[in-house]
Design a protein around this motif. Structure first.
Motif, PDB file in Angstrom:
ATOM      1  N   GLY A  19     -75.177  22.235  50.275  1.00 26.53           N
ATOM      2  CA  GLY A  19     -74.819  23.356  50.746  1.00 26.53           C
ATOM      3  C   GLY A  19     -75.318  23.499  52.419  1.00 26.53           C
ATOM      4  N   GLY A  20     -75.529  24.626  52.908  1.00 30.80           N
ATOM      5  CA  GLY A  20     -75.916  25.090  54.593  1.00 30.80           C
ATOM      6  C   GLY A  20     -76.478  24.889  54.911  1.00 30.80           C
ATOM      7  N   LEU A  21     -77.658  24.668  53.992  1.00 35.11           N
ATOM      8  CA  LEU A  21     -79.235  24.804  54.023  1.00 35.11           C
ATOM      9  C   LEU A  21     -80.502  23.534  54.434  1.00 35.11           C
ATOM     10  N   THR A  22     -79.895  23.221  53.360  1.00 31.43           N
ATOM     11  CA  THR A  22     -81.013  22.099  53.490  1.00 31.43           C
ATOM     12  C   THR A  22     -80.337  20.451  53.130  1.00 31.43           C
ATOM     13  N   ASN A  23     -81.250  19.892  53.054  1.00 31.26           N
ATOM     14  CA  ASN A  23     -81.404  18.228  54.192  1.00 31.26           C
ATOM     15  C   ASN A  23     -82.122  17.296  54.151  1.00 31.26           C
TER      16      ASN A  23
ATOM     17  N   CYS B 103     -96.282  21.961  64.583  1.00 34.48           N
ATOM     18  CA  CYS B 103     -95.153  21.301  65.269  1.00 34.48           C
ATOM     19  C   CYS B 103     -94.788  22.621  65.924  1.00 34.48           C
ATOM     20  N   THR B 104     -94.129  22.426  67.264  1.00 30.04           N
ATOM     21  CA  THR B 104     -92.947  23.416  67.614  1.00 30.04           C
ATOM     22  C   THR B 104     -91.544  22.394  68.403  1.00 30.04           C
ATOM     23  N   TYR B 105     -90.422  23.113  67.846  1.00 25.20           N
ATOM     24  CA  TYR B 105     -89.544  23.219  67.842  1.00 25.20           C
ATOM     25  C   TYR B 105     -88.886  23.654  68.798  1.00 25.20           C
ATOM     26  N   SER B 106     -87.062  22.919  69.672  1.00 26.06           N
ATOM     27  CA  SER B 106     -86.442  23.358  70.546  1.00 26.06           C
ATOM     28  C   SER B 106     -85.332  24.049  70.482  1.00 26.06           C
ATOM     29  N   ASP B 107     -84.878  23.117  68.926  1.00 22.95           N
ATOM     30  CA  ASP B 107     -83.409  23.591  69.083  1.00 22.95           C
ATOM     31  C   ASP B 107     -83.641  25.291  67.998  1.00 22.95           C
ATOM     32  N   ARG B 108     -82.841  26.293  68.744  1.00 23.91           N
ATOM     33  CA  ARG B 108     -82.839  27.492  68.302  1.00 23.91           C
ATOM     34  C   ARG B 108     -82.552  27.912  66.691  1.00 23.91           C
ATOM     35  N   VAL B 109     -81.324  27.466  67.043  1.00 24.48           N
ATOM     36  CA  VAL B 109     -80.919  27.622  65.363  1.00 24.48           C
ATOM     37  C   VAL B 109     -80.754  26.667  64.361  1.00 24.48           C
ATOM     38  N   SER B 110     -82.244  25.874  64.300  1.00 21.05           N
ATOM     39  CA  SER B 110     -82.341  25.359  63.585  1.00 21.05           C
ATOM     40  C   SER B 110     -83.088  25.908  61.837  1.00 21.05           C
ATOM     41  N   GLN B 111     -82.617  26.257  60.700  1.00 21.88           N
ATOM     42  CA  GLN B 111     -82.930  26.473  59.641  1.00 21.88           C
ATOM     43  C   GLN B 111     -83.563  26.091  58.441  1.00 21.88           C
ATOM     44  N   SER B 112     -83.675  24.928  58.832  1.00 19.78           N
ATOM     45  CA  SER B 112     -84.097  23.986  56.986  1.00 19.78           C
ATOM     46  C   SER B 112     -85.662  22.817  58.194  1.00 19.78           C
ATOM     47  N   PHE B 113     -87.036  22.915  57.096  1.00 21.46           N
ATOM     48  CA  PHE B 113     -87.918  22.027  58.048  1.00 21.46           C
ATOM     49  C   PHE B 113     -88.729  21.276  57.227  1.00 21.46           C
ATOM     50  N   PHE B 114     -88.610  20.057  57.250  1.00 22.06           N
ATOM     51  CA  PHE B 114     -89.820  19.678  56.358  1.00 22.06           C
ATOM     52  C   PHE B 114     -90.703  18.695  56.854  1.00 22.06           C
ATOM     53  N   TRP B 115     -91.945  18.465  56.215  1.00 19.69           N
ATOM     54  CA  TRP B 115     -92.783  17.648  56.232  1.00 19.69           C
ATOM     55  C   TRP B 115     -92.818  16.275  55.637  1.00 19.69           C
TER      56      TRP B 115
ATOM     57  N   ALA C 187     -89.560  17.657  61.443  1.00 14.77           N
ATOM     58  CA  ALA C 187     -88.249  17.138  61.174  1.00 14.77           C
ATOM     59  C   ALA C 187     -87.492  18.265  61.272  1.00 14.77           C
ATOM     60  N   PRO C 188     -87.295  18.911  61.584  1.00 16.27           N
ATOM     61  CA  PRO C 188     -86.097  20.317  61.616  1.00 16.27           C
ATOM     62  C   PRO C 188     -85.019  19.674  61.402  1.00 16.27           C
ATOM     63  N   ARG C 189     -84.009  20.163  61.203  1.00 14.30           N
ATOM     64  CA  ARG C 189     -82.290  19.636  60.616  1.00 14.30           C
ATOM     65  C   ARG C 189     -81.851  20.113  61.944  1.00 14.30           C
ATOM     66  N   ASP C 190     -81.332  19.201  62.764  1.00 13.48           N
ATOM     67  CA  ASP C 190     -79.957  19.408  63.823  1.00 13.48           C
ATOM     68  C   ASP C 190     -78.548  19.596  62.728  1.00 13.48           C
ATOM     69  N   THR C 191     -78.664  21.332  62.315  1.00 15.10           N
ATOM     70  CA  THR C 191     -77.730  21.914  62.457  1.00 15.10           C
ATOM     71  C   THR C 191     -76.353  20.661  62.773  1.00 15.10           C
ATOM     72  N   GLY C 192     -76.376  20.786  64.123  1.00 12.05           N
ATOM     73  CA  GLY C 192     -75.049  20.320  64.441  1.00 12.05           C
ATOM     74  C   GLY C 192     -74.927  19.346  64.105  1.00 12.05           C
ATOM     75  N   ARG C 193     -75.764  18.267  63.821  1.00 12.74           N
ATOM     76  CA  ARG C 193     -75.396  16.879  63.193  1.00 12.74           C
ATOM     77  C   ARG C 193     -75.571  17.054  61.632  1.00 12.74           C
ATOM     78  N   ARG C 194     -76.440  18.134  61.414  1.00 15.12           N
ATOM     79  CA  ARG C 194     -76.521  17.979  59.947  1.00 15.12           C
ATOM     80  C   ARG C 194     -77.711  16.424  59.984  1.00 15.12           C
ATOM     81  N   ALA C 195     -78.423  15.964  60.427  1.00 18.71           N
ATOM     82  CA  ALA C 195     -79.455  15.395  60.201  1.00 18.71           C
ATOM     83  C   ALA C 195     -80.766  15.480  60.672  1.00 18.71           C
ATOM     84  N   LEU C 196     -81.857  14.728  60.623  1.00 18.01           N
ATOM     85  CA  LEU C 196     -83.029  15.232  61.298  1.00 18.01           C
ATOM     86  C   LEU C 196     -83.583  15.351  61.838  1.00 18.01           C
TER      87      LEU C 196
END
Lengths: 117, 111
Positions: free
Chosen positions: A100-104, B23-35, B90-99
């Motif tokens: 889905g769109g959010l999880t990775n 942790c601070t991050y620069s990608d304003r559109v990040s929606q997912s965050f991981f520790w 590790a925020p998720r890079d929404t453009g690449r779908r990578a962390l």
């Protein structure tokens, strides 16, 4: 057991040699990733693949190559063009687009330590 | 290139105290965050994920997210010596779908 395996655990390379690091997963994940970690630093993305037969360059792809012929496997070749390859190499996988769109959520293998002699 | 900033530490806390990692991050559109937690010489281990503003608790761990401030934190209650490790944000890079990983904060819990 489900998981991600990397081999070898330790690898020594001579100057001018190409070496290939293995990464295999049996989690049925679509996406796979390669990272490099240098001492005291975070992980930097080398290559990633969201689906079989497709992959994209990450932030530090120069001197590396990959293939993704099977869903389970994502080998990384460190070529002689990589000038400073000594590092800890980590492979990871995630469900990818099916999640889905959010999880990775990414899960990591145990890593390979590469040393240039 | 999108950036993730973490204080490298070491952050030293006594056993039983609360450890606070930021942790601070620069990608304003990040929606997912991981520790992730990484012990010396080992690979990273996922410990928390958070997707919505606010707090998310899991056992002794609480992740906090403020997307407007582009800030995510991890609290560890009742810190134990076994919590001594490097914690990677590790925020998720929404453009690449990578962390995108920060360089990590090294936590030391003193017995």
């Amino acid at each position: 057991d489900g998981g991600i395996t990397q081999s070898p655990k330790y690898l020594f390379r001579k100057e001018g040699q190409n070496v290939t690091l293995s990464c295999e997963q049996n989690l049925n994940h679509d996406a796979m990733y390669w990272y490099r970690q240098d001492p005291g630093q975070g992980l930097r993305l080398i290559y990633y693949s969201q689906i079989v037969n497709d992959f994209q360059k990450g932030d530090i792809a120069e001197g590396y190559s990959v293939s993704r012929e099977k869903k389970e496997s994502f080998p990384l070749t460190v070529t002689s063009a990589q000038k400073n390859p000594t590092a800890f190499y980590l492979c990871a996988s995630s469900m990818g687009l099916r999640a889905g769109g959010l999880t990775n959520e990414q899960f990591f293998g145990p890593g390979t330590r590469l040393t240039v002699l | 290139q999108k950036e993730v900033e973490q204080n490298s530490g070491p952050l030293s806390v006594p056993e039983g105290a609360i450890a606070s990692l930021n942790c601070t991050y620069s990608d304003r559109v990040s929606q997912s965050f991981f520790w992730y937690r990484q012990y010396s010489g080992k690979s990273p281990e996922l410990i928390m994920s958070i997707y919505s503003n606010g707090d998310k608790e899991d056992g002794r761990f609480t992740a906090q997210l403020n997307k407007a401030s582009q800030y995510v934190s991890l609290l560890i209650r009742d810190s134990q010596p076994s919590d001594s490790a490097t914690y990677l944000c590790a925020p998720r890079d929404t453009g690449r779908r990578a962390l995108t990983f920060g360089s990590g904060t090294r936590l030391q819990v003193q017995p």
